[in-house]
Design a protein around this motif. Sequence first.
Motif, PDB file in Angstrom:
ATOM      1  N   GLU A  89       0.830  -1.196   0.000  1.00 44.38           N
ATOM      2  CA  GLU A  89       0.000   0.000   0.000  1.00 44.38           C
ATOM      3  C   GLU A  89       0.868   1.251   0.000  1.00 44.38           C
ATOM      4  O   GLU A  89       1.969   1.273   0.560  1.00 44.38           O
ATOM      5  CB  GLU A  89      -0.935   0.019   1.209  1.00 44.38           C
ATOM      6  CG  GLU A  89      -2.003  -1.064   1.157  1.00 44.38           C
ATOM      7  CD  GLU A  89      -3.112  -0.853   2.172  1.00 44.38           C
ATOM      8  OE1 GLU A  89      -2.965   0.042   3.045  1.00 44.38           O
ATOM      9  OE2 GLU A  89      -4.124  -1.564   2.112  1.00 44.38           O
ATOM     10  N   ALA A  90       0.350   2.282  -0.660  1.00 47.37           N
ATOM     11  CA  ALA A  90       1.007   3.590  -0.682  1.00 47.37           C
ATOM     12  C   ALA A  90      -0.070   4.653  -0.668  1.00 47.37           C
ATOM     13  O   ALA A  90      -1.126   4.488  -1.289  1.00 47.37           O
ATOM     14  CB  ALA A  90       1.872   3.726  -1.932  1.00 47.37           C
ATOM     15  N   ASP A  91       0.177   5.731   0.041  1.00 45.71           N
ATOM     16  CA  ASP A  91      -0.797   6.824   0.067  1.00 45.71           C
ATOM     17  C   ASP A  91      -0.918   7.442  -1.316  1.00 45.71           C
ATOM     18  O   ASP A  91       0.060   7.898  -1.900  1.00 45.71           O
ATOM     19  CB  ASP A  91      -0.372   7.909   1.066  1.00 45.71           C
ATOM     20  CG  ASP A  91      -0.695   7.532   2.495  1.00 45.71           C
ATOM     21  OD1 ASP A  91      -1.456   6.579   2.706  1.00 45.71           O
ATOM     22  OD2 ASP A  91      -0.166   8.202   3.410  1.00 45.71           O
ATOM     23  N   SER A  92      -2.139   7.459  -1.828  1.00 45.18           N
ATOM     24  CA  SER A  92      -2.417   8.067  -3.113  1.00 45.18           C
ATOM     25  C   SER A  92      -3.622   8.989  -2.939  1.00 45.18           C
ATOM     26  O   SER A  92      -3.913   9.441  -1.825  1.00 45.18           O
ATOM     27  CB  SER A  92      -2.658   7.000  -4.179  1.00 45.18           C
ATOM     28  OG  SER A  92      -2.729   7.565  -5.461  1.00 45.18           O
ATOM     29  N   LEU A  93      -4.323   9.249  -4.029  1.00 46.24           N
ATOM     30  CA  LEU A  93      -5.322  10.313  -4.048  1.00 46.24           C
ATOM     31  C   LEU A  93      -6.621   9.854  -4.684  1.00 46.24           C
ATOM     32  O   LEU A  93      -6.617   9.028  -5.585  1.00 46.24           O
ATOM     33  CB  LEU A  93      -4.788  11.497  -4.862  1.00 46.24           C
ATOM     34  CG  LEU A  93      -3.337  11.853  -4.591  1.00 46.24           C
ATOM     35  CD1 LEU A  93      -2.771  12.687  -5.712  1.00 46.24           C
ATOM     36  CD2 LEU A  93      -3.258  12.604  -3.274  1.00 46.24           C
ATOM     37  N   TRP A 120      -3.425   6.338 -12.369  1.00 41.52           N
ATOM     38  CA  TRP A 120      -4.254   7.501 -12.706  1.00 41.52           C
ATOM     39  C   TRP A 120      -4.155   8.621 -11.693  1.00 41.52           C
ATOM     40  O   TRP A 120      -4.665   9.712 -11.918  1.00 41.52           O
ATOM     41  CB  TRP A 120      -5.720   7.069 -12.822  1.00 41.52           C
ATOM     42  CG  TRP A 120      -5.926   6.025 -13.848  1.00 41.52           C
ATOM     43  CD1 TRP A 120      -5.862   4.665 -13.667  1.00 41.52           C
ATOM     44  CD2 TRP A 120      -6.187   6.217 -15.230  1.00 41.52           C
ATOM     45  NE1 TRP A 120      -6.072   4.019 -14.849  1.00 41.52           N
ATOM     46  CE2 TRP A 120      -6.281   4.950 -15.834  1.00 41.52           C
ATOM     47  CE3 TRP A 120      -6.365   7.346 -16.021  1.00 41.52           C
ATOM     48  CZ2 TRP A 120      -6.541   4.772 -17.175  1.00 41.52           C
ATOM     49  CZ3 TRP A 120      -6.619   7.179 -17.365  1.00 41.52           C
ATOM     50  CH2 TRP A 120      -6.702   5.908 -17.938  1.00 41.52           C
ATOM     51  N   THR A 121      -3.531   8.350 -10.554  1.00 39.22           N
ATOM     52  CA  THR A 121      -3.648   9.278  -9.434  1.00 39.22           C
ATOM     53  C   THR A 121      -2.306   9.780  -8.927  1.00 39.22           C
ATOM     54  O   THR A 121      -2.230  10.313  -7.820  1.00 39.22           O
ATOM     55  CB  THR A 121      -4.424   8.609  -8.280  1.00 39.22           C
ATOM     56  OG1 THR A 121      -3.769   7.392  -7.899  1.00 39.22           O
ATOM     57  CG2 THR A 121      -5.847   8.307  -8.689  1.00 39.22           C
ATOM     58  N   GLY A 122      -1.247   9.625  -9.712  1.00 36.71           N
ATOM     59  CA  GLY A 122       0.026  10.197  -9.321  1.00 36.71           C
ATOM     60  C   GLY A 122       1.196   9.244  -9.198  1.00 36.71           C
ATOM     61  O   GLY A 122       2.297   9.659  -8.837  1.00 36.71           O
ATOM     62  N   TYR A 123       0.976   7.950  -9.435  1.00 35.90           N
ATOM     63  CA  TYR A 123       2.063   6.962  -9.465  1.00 35.90           C
ATOM     64  C   TYR A 123       2.770   6.793  -8.118  1.00 35.90           C
ATOM     65  O   TYR A 123       3.923   6.369  -8.067  1.00 35.90           O
ATOM     66  CB  TYR A 123       3.088   7.322 -10.547  1.00 35.90           C
ATOM     67  CG  TYR A 123       2.571   7.155 -11.952  1.00 35.90           C
ATOM     68  CD1 TYR A 123       2.637   5.930 -12.600  1.00 35.90           C
ATOM     69  CD2 TYR A 123       2.022   8.238 -12.647  1.00 35.90           C
ATOM     70  CE1 TYR A 123       2.170   5.766 -13.895  1.00 35.90           C
ATOM     71  CE2 TYR A 123       1.544   8.096 -13.937  1.00 35.90           C
ATOM     72  CZ  TYR A 123       1.622   6.858 -14.561  1.00 35.90           C
ATOM     73  OH  TYR A 123       1.146   6.711 -15.842  1.00 35.90           O
ATOM     74  N   GLN A 124       2.072   7.067  -7.019  1.00 34.60           N
ATOM     75  CA  GLN A 124       2.711   6.901  -5.718  1.00 34.60           C
ATOM     76  C   GLN A 124       3.040   5.430  -5.435  1.00 34.60           C
ATOM     77  O   GLN A 124       4.052   5.127  -4.790  1.00 34.60           O
ATOM     78  CB  GLN A 124       1.811   7.451  -4.614  1.00 34.60           C
ATOM     79  CG  GLN A 124       1.530   8.934  -4.721  1.00 34.60           C
ATOM     80  CD  GLN A 124       0.319   9.246  -5.593  1.00 34.60           C
ATOM     81  OE1 GLN A 124      -0.209   8.371  -6.282  1.00 34.60           O
ATOM     82  NE2 GLN A 124      -0.136  10.491  -5.551  1.00 34.60           N
ATOM     83  N   ALA A 125       2.178   4.520  -5.910  1.00 29.53           N
ATOM     84  CA  ALA A 125       2.449   3.095  -5.708  1.00 29.53           C
ATOM     85  C   ALA A 125       3.714   2.674  -6.449  1.00 29.53           C
ATOM     86  O   ALA A 125       4.508   1.865  -5.950  1.00 29.53           O
ATOM     87  CB  ALA A 125       1.256   2.258  -6.173  1.00 29.53           C
ATOM     88  N   HIS A 126       3.908   3.209  -7.647  1.00 33.25           N
ATOM     89  CA  HIS A 126       5.102   2.892  -8.425  1.00 33.25           C
ATOM     90  C   HIS A 126       6.351   3.391  -7.703  1.00 33.25           C
ATOM     91  O   HIS A 126       7.374   2.686  -7.647  1.00 33.25           O
ATOM     92  CB  HIS A 126       5.005   3.537  -9.803  1.00 33.25           C
ATOM     93  CG  HIS A 126       3.829   3.096 -10.625  1.00 33.25           C
ATOM     94  ND1 HIS A 126       2.533   3.364 -10.259  1.00 33.25           N
ATOM     95  CD2 HIS A 126       3.761   2.425 -11.807  1.00 33.25           C
ATOM     96  CE1 HIS A 126       1.711   2.859 -11.167  1.00 33.25           C
ATOM     97  NE2 HIS A 126       2.424   2.293 -12.104  1.00 33.25           N
ATOM     98  N   GLN A 127       6.273   4.605  -7.169  1.00 35.16           N
ATOM     99  CA  GLN A 127       7.432   5.157  -6.469  1.00 35.16           C
ATOM    100  C   GLN A 127       7.770   4.337  -5.224  1.00 35.16           C
ATOM    101  O   GLN A 127       8.950   4.067  -4.952  1.00 35.16           O
ATOM    102  CB  GLN A 127       7.150   6.610  -6.095  1.00 35.16           C
ATOM    103  CG  GLN A 127       6.984   7.518  -7.301  1.00 35.16           C
ATOM    104  CD  GLN A 127       6.569   8.929  -6.910  1.00 35.16           C
ATOM    105  OE1 GLN A 127       7.288   9.607  -6.199  1.00 35.16           O
ATOM    106  NE2 GLN A 127       5.421   9.370  -7.371  1.00 35.16           N
ATOM    107  N   LYS A 128       6.735   3.937  -4.487  1.00 36.76           N
ATOM    108  CA  LYS A 128       7.008   3.147  -3.281  1.00 36.76           C
ATOM    109  C   LYS A 128       7.571   1.784  -3.654  1.00 36.76           C
ATOM    110  O   LYS A 128       8.468   1.261  -2.971  1.00 36.76           O
ATOM    111  CB  LYS A 128       5.734   2.990  -2.448  1.00 36.76           C
ATOM    112  CG  LYS A 128       6.004   2.239  -1.141  1.00 36.76           C
ATOM    113  CD  LYS A 128       4.847   2.312  -0.173  1.00 36.76           C
ATOM    114  CE  LYS A 128       5.175   1.614   1.136  1.00 36.76           C
ATOM    115  NZ  LYS A 128       4.069   1.700   2.116  1.00 36.76           N
ATOM    116  N   PHE A 129       7.074   1.190  -4.750  1.00 37.95           N
ATOM    117  CA  PHE A 129       7.618  -0.094  -5.194  1.00 37.95           C
ATOM    118  C   PHE A 129       9.116   0.028  -5.470  1.00 37.95           C
ATOM    119  O   PHE A 129       9.914  -0.812  -5.041  1.00 37.95           O
ATOM    120  CB  PHE A 129       6.891  -0.576  -6.446  1.00 37.95           C
ATOM    121  CG  PHE A 129       7.465  -1.841  -7.002  1.00 37.95           C
ATOM    122  CD1 PHE A 129       6.995  -3.074  -6.583  1.00 37.95           C
ATOM    123  CD2 PHE A 129       8.502  -1.812  -7.931  1.00 37.95           C
ATOM    124  CE1 PHE A 129       7.547  -4.247  -7.069  1.00 37.95           C
ATOM    125  CE2 PHE A 129       9.062  -2.980  -8.428  1.00 37.95           C
ATOM    126  CZ  PHE A 129       8.579  -4.197  -7.993  1.00 37.95           C
TER     127      PHE A 129
END
Length: 484
Positions: free
Chosen positions: A67-71, A327-336
Amino acid sequence: MASKPADAPLSDRRTTAGPDGDQIFAWIRDLTAFSARGTQTLDDHRSVDYLLGKFADFGLTDVQVQEADSLHWHATRSELSVGGTPIPHAPVVFSFDSGDGPFDTGKGSGPFSTGPDGITADIVDVGEGQEDDFAAATVDGKIVLFNLRFILPRRALLNAGKFVYDPHGSIDASDLDTANPYLSNFEDVVQRAIAQGAAGFVAVLADYFDSHDIRTEYKADVTVPGLWVTKKAGEQIRTLTAQGVSAATLRLEGERTTTPARTVIGFLPGVSSDTIMVQSHHDSAWEGGVEDASGTAEVLALAHHYSQVPQEQRPKTLMFVLMDSHWTGYQAHQKFVDTFITAPGLPRRIVANVTLEHIAKQAEVGPGGGLQVFDRPEYRGIFENVSPVLKSVIDSAVAAHGLERTVRLDADELVPLMGELPTDAEFVFAAGVPTISLISGPLYLYDRADTLDKVHKPDLAPVASAFIDIVDHLAATPSDRIGN
């Protein structure tokens, strides 16, 4: 029959059946039943549970959700009228970023509203939105009208290709100027409008078919409210303003919240802990048959195939990753990337990335302005930065499995020109992992029109088979010889 040595490509010693196109399509159908799989939505949760179940059924190990904080951005009300005439429209998602901080810090949660009466102001037409257009207009406190233009035509990608597979001469010069919706003039024009004090904007989808139901990827720092209108609606507005009607009312209300994005991860251990990552994204703005139920199903096809290969015949570990927050800022990709690639002392080293997206039918703007869909594959690119030997492997796999209208592109050459890798692999690629990334950009990619029938079903099994060949060779290649 004697088995091939462990360092031979798995395609030379394959004992499992090839991918089943009907099964891949069934997975796509299942995923599209979870309509609007956007981050935070109930159907996003359901799709994650579905994918976890598939990974478990295939026997993947260390199956997990990161999990990662997204929007999440949600409009509850929008209105547009010019001189009292209602204009059909749709909200520009992630516009009106007027919270306590930018979305990508997770501090921009809360309601947004133009007020109970909306914004009433003169509408100012800046045409193409170039610097000269703004220099000739006064937009302070006004609502800016401009033409949204898509700026990456098929012709540009084909001309940049190092290898183009079109054995039947199907490439048609008449449709090479059609541009996909990924790159546009949106950010440049909107930032000019904001810098000059505009109160809001209306973007005319001038290169689009007759729809305003477009939901593009997250754009930062759009601090004023914005709406999409079709080309026809734009003409209606311009007719009214030519008649001397200048006052427009724009209303936009809703809420944005910080919310967890969920990435589904699973492994098939190999002889080595060096790891090949196979990736797509499972979230979608709409039904998302093409984007990206089709890419997700291709990842499932490869996971299913390799789950039937004994561990001792897998030279490298395989990691299957289905991202969220596309779609919401790629926060999950960055955390990965932070967790599995750049963190020190990791038990596995990701030595290659394969990304699969968008098994699509070609589409054009039809004679009447509607969407015209053809029963043939959309032009597609394979962005890569691998060794010359593996470049040849890609070309051979594309030809062997008949992936017509496919162009291989040198990512190291193009990314400096484009500013980023225009695929879901961008963050992994930027972290230095050699990447092979398949993608197409049909005109309807971000639209409600991206339904199950837009998937080019005849290509589902061939794409999976081609990428099994590619992964086999990646697995057999010494890790330090994969990249350029």
